[in-house]
Design a protein around this motif. Sequence first.
Motif, PDB file in Angstrom:
ATOM      1  N   GLN A  82      -2.543   5.665   1.759  1.00 54.70           N
ATOM      2  CA  GLN A  82      -3.439   4.622   2.106  1.00 54.70           C
ATOM      3  C   GLN A  82      -3.160   3.967   3.387  1.00 54.70           C
ATOM      4  O   GLN A  82      -4.355   3.588   4.296  1.00 54.70           O
ATOM      5  CB  GLN A  82      -3.037   3.469   0.932  1.00 54.70           C
ATOM      6  CG  GLN A  82      -3.758   3.611  -0.179  1.00 54.70           C
ATOM      7  CD  GLN A  82      -3.377   2.452  -1.353  1.00 54.70           C
ATOM      8  OE1 GLN A  82      -2.244   1.990  -1.190  1.00 54.70           O
ATOM      9  NE2 GLN A  82      -4.186   2.229  -2.194  1.00 54.70           N
ATOM     10  N   LEU A  83      -1.771   3.758   3.978  1.00 51.50           N
ATOM     11  CA  LEU A  83      -1.497   3.522   5.204  1.00 51.50           C
ATOM     12  C   LEU A  83      -2.092   4.530   6.275  1.00 51.50           C
ATOM     13  O   LEU A  83      -2.523   4.248   7.382  1.00 51.50           O
ATOM     14  CB  LEU A  83      -0.178   2.966   5.394  1.00 51.50           C
ATOM     15  CG  LEU A  83       0.599   1.966   4.557  1.00 51.50           C
ATOM     16  CD1 LEU A  83       1.947   1.989   4.589  1.00 51.50           C
ATOM     17  CD2 LEU A  83      -0.018   0.371   5.028  1.00 51.50           C
ATOM     18  N   LYS A  84      -1.626   5.701   5.893  1.00 51.53           N
ATOM     19  CA  LYS A  84      -2.144   6.657   6.740  1.00 51.53           C
ATOM     20  C   LYS A  84      -3.571   6.818   6.981  1.00 51.53           C
ATOM     21  O   LYS A  84      -4.021   6.689   8.081  1.00 51.53           O
ATOM     22  CB  LYS A  84      -1.773   8.003   6.398  1.00 51.53           C
ATOM     23  CG  LYS A  84      -1.942   9.302   7.220  1.00 51.53           C
ATOM     24  CD  LYS A  84      -1.402  10.660   6.434  1.00 51.53           C
ATOM     25  CE  LYS A  84      -1.970  11.725   7.417  1.00 51.53           C
ATOM     26  NZ  LYS A  84      -1.398  12.894   6.719  1.00 51.53           N
ATOM     27  N   ASP A  85      -4.547   6.731   6.100  1.00 52.64           N
ATOM     28  CA  ASP A  85      -5.937   6.643   6.232  1.00 52.64           C
ATOM     29  C   ASP A  85      -6.335   5.667   6.888  1.00 52.64           C
ATOM     30  O   ASP A  85      -7.349   5.434   7.997  1.00 52.64           O
ATOM     31  CB  ASP A  85      -6.494   6.616   4.631  1.00 52.64           C
ATOM     32  CG  ASP A  85      -6.232   7.794   3.795  1.00 52.64           C
ATOM     33  OD1 ASP A  85      -5.979   9.177   4.489  1.00 52.64           O
ATOM     34  OD2 ASP A  85      -6.461   7.926   2.648  1.00 52.64           O
ATOM     35  N   GLU A  86      -5.931   4.326   6.641  1.00 46.49           N
ATOM     36  CA  GLU A  86      -6.229   3.211   7.370  1.00 46.49           C
ATOM     37  C   GLU A  86      -5.765   3.321   8.915  1.00 46.49           C
ATOM     38  O   GLU A  86      -6.736   2.839   9.708  1.00 46.49           O
ATOM     39  CB  GLU A  86      -5.554   1.709   6.712  1.00 46.49           C
ATOM     40  CG  GLU A  86      -6.037   0.639   7.295  1.00 46.49           C
ATOM     41  CD  GLU A  86      -7.511   0.526   7.172  1.00 46.49           C
ATOM     42  OE1 GLU A  86      -8.321  -0.339   8.035  1.00 46.49           O
ATOM     43  OE2 GLU A  86      -8.145   0.958   6.383  1.00 46.49           O
ATOM     44  N   LEU A  87      -4.701   3.793   9.304  1.00 44.26           N
ATOM     45  CA  LEU A  87      -4.203   3.977  10.649  1.00 44.26           C
ATOM     46  C   LEU A  87      -5.155   5.083  11.359  1.00 44.26           C
ATOM     47  O   LEU A  87      -5.082   4.898  12.539  1.00 44.26           O
ATOM     48  CB  LEU A  87      -2.683   4.393  10.689  1.00 44.26           C
ATOM     49  CG  LEU A  87      -1.616   3.334  10.437  1.00 44.26           C
ATOM     50  CD1 LEU A  87      -0.309   4.069  10.249  1.00 44.26           C
ATOM     51  CD2 LEU A  87      -1.748   2.043  11.315  1.00 44.26           C
ATOM     52  N   LYS A  88      -5.740   6.082  10.605  1.00 46.59           N
ATOM     53  CA  LYS A  88      -6.542   6.890  11.352  1.00 46.59           C
ATOM     54  C   LYS A  88      -8.078   6.156  11.975  1.00 46.59           C
ATOM     55  O   LYS A  88      -8.313   6.776  12.951  1.00 46.59           O
ATOM     56  CB  LYS A  88      -7.199   8.012  10.316  1.00 46.59           C
ATOM     57  CG  LYS A  88      -6.186   9.026  10.148  1.00 46.59           C
ATOM     58  CD  LYS A  88      -6.507   9.796   9.240  1.00 46.59           C
ATOM     59  CE  LYS A  88      -5.480  11.107   8.488  1.00 46.59           C
ATOM     60  NZ  LYS A  88      -6.061  11.771   7.593  1.00 46.59           N
ATOM     61  N   HIS A  89      -8.135   5.207  11.218  1.00 49.97           N
ATOM     62  CA  HIS A  89      -9.455   4.193  12.010  1.00 49.97           C
ATOM     63  C   HIS A  89      -9.202   3.244  13.051  1.00 49.97           C
ATOM     64  O   HIS A  89     -10.118   2.519  13.486  1.00 49.97           O
ATOM     65  CB  HIS A  89     -10.122   3.608  10.879  1.00 49.97           C
ATOM     66  CG  HIS A  89     -10.534   4.567   9.652  1.00 49.97           C
ATOM     67  ND1 HIS A  89     -11.373   5.687   9.777  1.00 49.97           N
ATOM     68  CD2 HIS A  89     -10.026   4.695   8.404  1.00 49.97           C
ATOM     69  CE1 HIS A  89     -11.510   6.387   8.677  1.00 49.97           C
ATOM     70  NE2 HIS A  89     -10.831   5.927   7.662  1.00 49.97           N
ATOM     71  N   LYS A  90      -7.824   3.116  13.421  1.00 49.41           N
ATOM     72  CA  LYS A  90      -7.603   2.133  14.320  1.00 49.41           C
ATOM     73  C   LYS A  90      -7.540   2.641  15.623  1.00 49.41           C
ATOM     74  O   LYS A  90      -7.254   3.898  15.824  1.00 49.41           O
ATOM     75  CB  LYS A  90      -6.087   1.553  14.077  1.00 49.41           C
ATOM     76  CG  LYS A  90      -5.941   0.953  12.832  1.00 49.41           C
ATOM     77  CD  LYS A  90      -6.518  -0.294  12.643  1.00 49.41           C
ATOM     78  CE  LYS A  90      -6.392  -0.940  11.373  1.00 49.41           C
ATOM     79  NZ  LYS A  90      -7.103  -2.334  11.131  1.00 49.41           N
ATOM     80  N   ALA A 149       0.842  -1.371  -0.081  1.00 51.40           N
ATOM     81  CA  ALA A 149      -0.036   0.069  -0.011  1.00 51.40           C
ATOM     82  C   ALA A 149       0.864   1.165  -0.023  1.00 51.40           C
ATOM     83  O   ALA A 149       2.144   1.102   0.556  1.00 51.40           O
ATOM     84  CB  ALA A 149      -0.911   0.197   1.050  1.00 51.40           C
TER      85      ALA A 149
END
Length: 157
Positions: free
Chosen positions: A8-16, A4
Motif C-alpha cells: 500500500q505504501l509503495k503504491d501510494e508513493l508512486k503517485h507522489k 498500511a
Amino acid sequence: MITATVKQLKDELKHKEKEDLIELCLSMAKFKKDTKELLTYLLFEAHDEESYISGVKAEITEDFMDMNTSSVYYVKKSARKILRNTKKYIRYSKQKRTEVELLLHYCSELDESGFVNKSIPLKNLYLRQIQIIRKSINALHADLQHDYELELEGLLH
C-alpha cells in the motif's frame, strides 16, 4: 491508527511528486535516529561498501576500547550493546559479505578483550556469532568462502 502494508505504501508513493517524496523522507528522518542512519547509509555510503565496512569496524574497535571492564557484568552489557549496533549496521547493508566481515571483526575484538573465557554467557554469545558467521559464509562465492573460513579458523584457535 492502522499501519498500511508495504505494498500500500509503495503504491501510494508512486503517485507522489519529487518534492513531496523529499519532504516525506525528511520528516521520517526527524523522528527516529535509526531512520536517519539508514537514510545516511543509502545516500552516502551504499555505493562504497568497503569504506562503510572499515568505518563500522573502526567504531566497533573504539567501542571495545571504551568498554567498562571493572566487572564481567559490565563487559557483558557492553558486548551485547556493541553487538546490537553491529547487527543494525548489517541490516542497513543487507549484504552477506558485510555481515561476515563485521561479525568476524566483532568476534575478534571480543576474543582480544580476554573476557570470553571468564564468563559462560560471553562464551555462549561468542559461539552463537561464530555459528551465524558459518551460516553466512556458506551463502558467499566459493573464493570468498575459503578466505573467510581461514579467518574464522584463526578465531577458534
